[in-house]
Design a protein around this motif. Structure first.
Motif, short mmCIF file in Angstrom:
data_model
loop_
_atom_site.label_atom_id
_atom_site.label_comp_id
_atom_site.label_asym_id
_atom_site.label_seq_id
_atom_site.Cartn_x
_atom_site.Cartn_y
_atom_site.Cartn_z
N ASN A 78 0.82 -1.21 0.00
CA ASN A 78 0.00 0.00 0.00
C ASN A 78 0.85 1.27 0.00
OD1 ASN A 78 -2.66 0.37 -0.44
ND2 ASN A 78 -3.24 0.47 1.71
N GLN A 109 -8.22 3.79 -6.79
CA GLN A 109 -9.50 3.28 -7.28
C GLN A 109 -9.39 1.83 -7.74
OE1 GLN A 109 -10.43 6.29 -10.19
NE2 GLN A 109 -11.67 7.45 -8.73
N LYS A 114 -7.41 -0.44 -6.48
CA LYS A 114 -7.39 -1.26 -5.27
C LYS A 114 -8.79 -1.42 -4.69
CE LYS A 114 -5.50 -1.97 -0.85
NZ LYS A 114 -5.35 -2.04 0.33
N GLU A 115 -9.57 -0.33 -4.70
CA GLU A 115 -10.95 -0.40 -4.19
C GLU A 115 -11.78 -1.38 -4.99
OE1 GLU A 115 -12.24 3.67 -4.34
OE2 GLU A 115 -11.10 4.22 -2.54
N LYS A 116 -11.53 -1.48 -6.29
CA LYS A 116 -12.31 -2.37 -7.15
C LYS A 116 -11.85 -3.83 -7.07
CE LYS A 116 -14.01 -3.04 -11.76
NZ LYS A 116 -15.27 -2.48 -12.14
#
Length: 147
Positions: A50, A79, A81-83
């Motif tokens: 991260n 974004q 990573k969020e998906k």
């Protein structure tokens, strides 16, 4: 004798009209592949930890000058990573390298990875270039793997 002079004259005209590019080209060298993979490994290590800022530093300066702002790249990685979720693993699917030595020296690399995340798997294409003696990411593309 006259035809010999004509051949020499035609040869000189031909050579003088050519755009001479004295490059020696090499393709798909394993050592060059290893150089590119080292940068990719640093990239995926930063992604898995991260450390977005560290990942961004691996991108080419010419990318930022010509097309993408660092903040937009950072937003894209967040974004993504969020998906797809947290990074799990990656495997090299395909690779190519090109190196030219001479008047137009350059080094270019193409790596295509199958990448596993928590939620989804992707196919990620990384194009790298040698910039000031360092291998840097010039283009990064993410496609969702068909399930």
């Amino acid at each position: 004798m006259r035809s010999f002079k004509l051949i020499i004259a035609v040869g000189i005209i031909f050579l003088s009209s050519c755009n001479f590019n004295a490059n020696v080209n090499f393709k798909d060298e394993r050592e060059e592949k290893n150089n590119a993979e080292s940068t990719a490994a640093l990239f995926y290590s930063a992604i898995s930890s991260n450390k977005i800022e560290t990942a961004i530093e691996l991108f080419s300066d010419s990318l930022y000058k010509n097309s993408v702002e660092k903040e937009k790249l950072k937003l894209f990685l967040i974004q993504k990573k969020e998906k797809v979720g947290d990074f799990k693993d990656y495997n090299l699917k395909e690779w190519k390298t090109a190196r030219a030595i001479g008047t137009d020296s350059r080094r270019e690399y193409l790596l295509i990875y199958n990448v596993k995340y928590d939620r989804l798997e992707t196919i990620e294409t990384i194009i790298l270039v040698n910039e000031k003696g360092k291998v840097k990411i010039w283009n990064y593309n993410v496609d969702l793997k068909e399930q």
